[in-house]
Design a protein around this motif. Structure first.
Motif, PDB file in Angstrom:
ATOM      1  N   ILE A 132      -5.920 -13.751 -18.502  1.00 13.41           N
ATOM      2  CA  ILE A 132      -7.228 -13.453 -19.093  1.00 13.41           C
ATOM      3  C   ILE A 132      -7.319 -11.977 -19.470  1.00 13.41           C
ATOM      4  O   ILE A 132      -7.888 -11.610 -20.497  1.00 13.41           O
ATOM      5  CB  ILE A 132      -8.360 -13.818 -18.119  1.00 13.41           C
ATOM      6  CG1 ILE A 132      -8.395 -15.327 -17.868  1.00 13.41           C
ATOM      7  CG2 ILE A 132      -9.713 -13.354 -18.651  1.00 13.41           C
ATOM      8  CD1 ILE A 132      -9.315 -15.720 -16.742  1.00 13.41           C
ATOM      9  N   SER A 133      -6.716 -11.121 -18.642  1.00 13.12           N
ATOM     10  CA  SER A 133      -6.825  -9.674 -18.870  1.00 13.12           C
ATOM     11  C   SER A 133      -6.083  -9.231 -20.121  1.00 13.12           C
ATOM     12  O   SER A 133      -6.245  -8.086 -20.557  1.00 13.12           O
ATOM     13  CB  SER A 133      -6.298  -8.908 -17.655  1.00 13.12           C
ATOM     14  OG  SER A 133      -4.911  -9.158 -17.462  1.00 13.12           O
ATOM     15  N   LEU A 134      -5.266 -10.111 -20.715  1.00 18.64           N
ATOM     16  CA  LEU A 134      -4.625  -9.778 -21.985  1.00 18.64           C
ATOM     17  C   LEU A 134      -5.637  -9.778 -23.132  1.00 18.64           C
ATOM     18  O   LEU A 134      -5.359  -9.239 -24.211  1.00 18.64           O
ATOM     19  CB  LEU A 134      -3.501 -10.780 -22.283  1.00 18.64           C
ATOM     20  CG  LEU A 134      -2.314 -10.749 -21.307  1.00 18.64           C
ATOM     21  CD1 LEU A 134      -1.371 -11.910 -21.585  1.00 18.64           C
ATOM     22  CD2 LEU A 134      -1.573  -9.426 -21.407  1.00 18.64           C
ATOM     23  N   VAL A 135      -6.803 -10.382 -22.903  1.00 27.58           N
ATOM     24  CA  VAL A 135      -7.845 -10.436 -23.928  1.00 27.58           C
ATOM     25  C   VAL A 135      -9.110  -9.728 -23.452  1.00 27.58           C
ATOM     26  O   VAL A 135      -9.655  -8.867 -24.135  1.00 27.58           O
ATOM     27  CB  VAL A 135      -8.179 -11.893 -24.317  1.00 27.58           C
ATOM     28  CG1 VAL A 135      -9.244 -11.922 -25.413  1.00 27.58           C
ATOM     29  CG2 VAL A 135      -6.928 -12.638 -24.770  1.00 27.58           C
ATOM     30  N   VAL A 136      -9.586 -10.086 -22.281  1.00 30.12           N
ATOM     31  CA  VAL A 136     -10.824  -9.529 -21.731  1.00 30.12           C
ATOM     32  C   VAL A 136     -10.499  -8.304 -20.875  1.00 30.12           C
ATOM     33  O   VAL A 136      -9.497  -8.286 -20.154  1.00 30.12           O
ATOM     34  CB  VAL A 136     -11.545 -10.595 -20.878  1.00 30.12           C
ATOM     35  CG1 VAL A 136     -12.780 -10.006 -20.205  1.00 30.12           C
ATOM     36  CG2 VAL A 136     -11.928 -11.797 -21.731  1.00 30.12           C
ATOM     37  N   ASP A 137     -11.334  -7.287 -20.972  1.00 29.72           N
ATOM     38  CA  ASP A 137     -11.177  -6.102 -20.131  1.00 29.72           C
ATOM     39  C   ASP A 137     -11.715  -6.431 -18.746  1.00 29.72           C
ATOM     40  O   ASP A 137     -12.918  -6.355 -18.490  1.00 29.72           O
ATOM     41  CB  ASP A 137     -11.934  -4.921 -20.742  1.00 29.72           C
ATOM     42  CG  ASP A 137     -11.696  -3.620 -19.984  1.00 29.72           C
ATOM     43  OD1 ASP A 137     -11.116  -3.677 -18.882  1.00 29.72           O
ATOM     44  OD2 ASP A 137     -12.101  -2.559 -20.489  1.00 29.72           O
ATOM     45  N   ILE A 138     -10.817  -6.806 -17.862  1.00 22.26           N
ATOM     46  CA  ILE A 138     -11.220  -7.244 -16.520  1.00 22.26           C
ATOM     47  C   ILE A 138     -11.887  -6.113 -15.746  1.00 22.26           C
ATOM     48  O   ILE A 138     -12.772  -6.352 -14.915  1.00 22.26           O
ATOM     49  CB  ILE A 138      -9.993  -7.777 -15.745  1.00 22.26           C
ATOM     50  CG1 ILE A 138      -9.515  -9.110 -16.360  1.00 22.26           C
ATOM     51  CG2 ILE A 138     -10.310  -7.984 -14.276  1.00 22.26           C
ATOM     52  CD1 ILE A 138     -10.517 -10.243 -16.225  1.00 22.26           C
ATOM     53  N   GLU A 139     -11.485  -4.876 -16.032  1.00 15.69           N
ATOM     54  CA  GLU A 139     -12.083  -3.740 -15.324  1.00 15.69           C
ATOM     55  C   GLU A 139     -13.578  -3.626 -15.617  1.00 15.69           C
ATOM     56  O   GLU A 139     -14.341  -3.111 -14.797  1.00 15.69           O
ATOM     57  CB  GLU A 139     -11.376  -2.438 -15.719  1.00 15.69           C
ATOM     58  CG  GLU A 139      -9.910  -2.369 -15.310  1.00 15.69           C
ATOM     59  CD  GLU A 139      -9.725  -2.468 -13.812  1.00 15.69           C
ATOM     60  OE1 GLU A 139     -10.538  -1.855 -13.092  1.00 15.69           O
ATOM     61  OE2 GLU A 139      -8.799  -3.172 -13.369  1.00 15.69           O
ATOM     62  N   ARG A 140     -14.010  -4.102 -16.776  1.00 16.03           N
ATOM     63  CA  ARG A 140     -15.430  -4.044 -17.147  1.00 16.03           C
ATOM     64  C   ARG A 140     -16.128  -5.383 -16.932  1.00 16.03           C
ATOM     65  O   ARG A 140     -17.306  -5.518 -17.257  1.00 16.03           O
ATOM     66  CB  ARG A 140     -15.577  -3.627 -18.618  1.00 16.03           C
ATOM     67  CG  ARG A 140     -15.157  -2.202 -18.907  1.00 16.03           C
ATOM     68  CD  ARG A 140     -15.595  -1.781 -20.303  1.00 16.03           C
ATOM     69  NE  ARG A 140     -14.847  -2.450 -21.357  1.00 16.03           N
ATOM     70  CZ  ARG A 140     -15.388  -3.008 -22.431  1.00 16.03           C
ATOM     71  NH1 ARG A 140     -16.698  -3.012 -22.602  1.00 16.03           N
ATOM     72  NH2 ARG A 140     -14.627  -3.571 -23.351  1.00 16.03           N
ATOM     73  N   ALA A 141     -15.413  -6.366 -16.420  1.00 21.12           N
ATOM     74  CA  ALA A 141     -15.988  -7.702 -16.226  1.00 21.12           C
ATOM     75  C   ALA A 141     -16.471  -7.873 -14.790  1.00 21.12           C
ATOM     76  O   ALA A 141     -16.083  -7.131 -13.885  1.00 21.12           O
ATOM     77  CB  ALA A 141     -14.957  -8.760 -16.576  1.00 21.12           C
ATOM     78  N   GLU A 142     -17.314  -8.860 -14.614  1.00 24.88           N
ATOM     79  CA  GLU A 142     -17.814  -9.204 -13.276  1.00 24.88           C
ATOM     80  C   GLU A 142     -17.178 -10.545 -12.875  1.00 24.88           C
ATOM     81  O   GLU A 142     -17.694 -11.606 -13.185  1.00 24.88           O
ATOM     82  CB  GLU A 142     -19.345  -9.320 -13.300  1.00 24.88           C
ATOM     83  CG  GLU A 142     -19.967  -9.630 -11.945  1.00 24.88           C
ATOM     84  CD  GLU A 142     -21.480  -9.778 -12.020  1.00 24.88           C
ATOM     85  OE1 GLU A 142     -22.015 -10.736 -11.422  1.00 24.88           O
ATOM     86  OE2 GLU A 142     -22.130  -8.942 -12.693  1.00 24.88           O
TER      87      GLU A 142
END
Length: 419
Positions: A132-142
């Motif tokens: 998922i982190s290849l698309v979504v910025d996990i650092e900014r996600a909840e």
């Protein structure tokens, strides 16, 4: 009886008094790009306007049941939308359904899907984050797990929750309705899946929930339950299912028509180039981050006679670069072109060298394509060396930093990256 989705919208509509600015209209257009449905659109516009006016980001939920450890491009259609909304400044919530996975989602199925064990769920979820982190910025996600609130609910809480939704409304779902009429068994626990997914929206106070078109019923349950619990109901956004390489069936590993996001760059690039010219434009809409105006301009050029392969190469490079990096995408394009002209095997050794610019003799020796620099230069003199498909005739050639396919004779190859 809980209100219908339209009743819920009317009874708890966001404040319509906030101004609809150009930024809000742009956010609405980004939200709707490629989507199948956005319901209710007026409510979402009002939520966007309120967020713009107050500076409070919206909460956007997407549930993931870790049913398999490997994802394909069909899964990333929703991830792309999450990233677009995240880049608008909103809070995206990838929700791992570790509790609901143990129930099993019956959506779109004519038989009960076997629930997963805790061990299977944990093993699959572990790999989801990396993908998922290849698309979504996990650092900014909840990132959340629905066991956080579902486990403490207990038997009493589950009964109270079940009292807020009727069997009649549950039977409106197509797969339940069809199975009931066909005499196919429906287990009581299957009713709990949409109920618990809807309760997730209550727990997260979500403003928008994303899902595939097959999830529409479950998403609407969330709206209804939020209204029951006195919350402003979420809007729902469904994304279409992406057809696979055959151009007919939805992308699926079981059907063999998929493009895995962890497949090698060369494989991903080649598969993307194999899709038909009509399907290419749907892939642009759902997988590309290019502006719609740019895609429309490219499509017009193709309709005016430009080779559609040019557009397809742009798509393949963009998507491959997203998952493997720009250098790998460039190398994959080169590899494809060389193989198209004949002679380059699918898998060749990758060699990393330093010291660019580096003489061709040293490149051949260090890449183990020649036993010595002297032998390498003799090969050059005999026209036995190719770089990116072109015969090398200058023994003084020096290769600058970059990636090259180097060939000696008919059988020796290396993909050399010079730094």
């Amino acid at each position: 009886m809980p209100p219908t989705s339209s009743q819920a919208s009317a009874s708890a509509s966001p404040n319509p008094g906030h101004p609809v600015t150009d930024r809000v209209r742009e956010a609405l257009a980004i939200s709707m790009r490629g989507c199948d449905e956005l319901l209710p659109q007026a409510d979402w516009l009002a939520k966007l306007a309120k967020s713009e006016a107050t500076g409070v980001p919206l909460r956007i939920k997407f549930g993931l049941d870790p049913t398999a450890p490997d994802l394909h491009l069909g899964h990333t259609v929703v991830f792309n939308k999450l990233r677009q909304l995240q880049d608008l400044g909103h809070i995206v919530i990838p929700l791992i359904g570790d509790f609901t996975s143990m129930i099993g989602d019956p959506s779109g199925r004519n038989a009960t899907r076997p629930p997963l064990t805790r061990e299977q769920i944990e093993a699959n979820a572990k790999t989801y984050f990396d993908q998922i982190s290849l698309v979504v910025d996990i650092e900014r996600a909840e990132v959340r797990y629905n066991s956080e609130w579902s486990d403490p609910l207990g038997a009493r809480g589950m009964i109270q929750l079940a009292s807020r939704y009727t069997v009649a409304r549950m039977m409106e779902r197509n797969d339940f309705h069809d199975r009931f009429n066909a005499g196919t068994p429906i287990s009581v626990h299957e009713f709990l899946y949409p109920l618990m997914q809807g309760y997730d929206s209550v727990a997260l106070k979500s403003d928008l929930e994303l899902g595939g078109t097959d999830q529409k019923f479950n998403l609407l349950v969330g709206r209804s339950l939020q209204s029951e619990y006195g919350q402003e109901p979420q809007c729902i956004l469904t994304m279409p299912l992406l057809e696979g390489l055959d151009g007919v069936e939805k992308m699926s590993k079981s059907k063999g028509n998929y493009i895995g996001i962890t497949e090698p760059a060369n494989t991903m690039f080649a598969k993307l180039l194999s899709i038909n010219d009509v399907l290419m434009w749907k892939y642009f809409t759902l997988l590309s981050f290019r502006a719609e105006a740019e895609v429309a301009r490219l499509r017009a050029e193709v309709e005016d006679g430009r080779n559609p392969k040019d557009a397809k190469v742009q798509l393949a490079k963009e998507v491959t670069a997203r998952f493997h990096g720009a250098a790998a995408a460039d190398a994959a394009e080169l590899d494809f072109e060389l193989r198209a002209r004949g002679g380059v095997p699918d898998e060749i050794a990758a060699v990393a060298l330093t010291g660019a610019p580096l003489g061709i003799g040293a490149v051949l020796k260090q890449a183990n394509l020649a036993a010595s620099t002297g032998e390498a230069l003799r090969l050059v003199d005999g026209n036995g060396v190719k770089v990116d498909g072109s015969v090398v005739s200058d023994r003084g050639l020096k290769l600058a930093a970059g990636t090259y396919v180097v060939q000696v004779g008919k059988r020796k190859f290396a993909r050399v990256t010079l730094e």
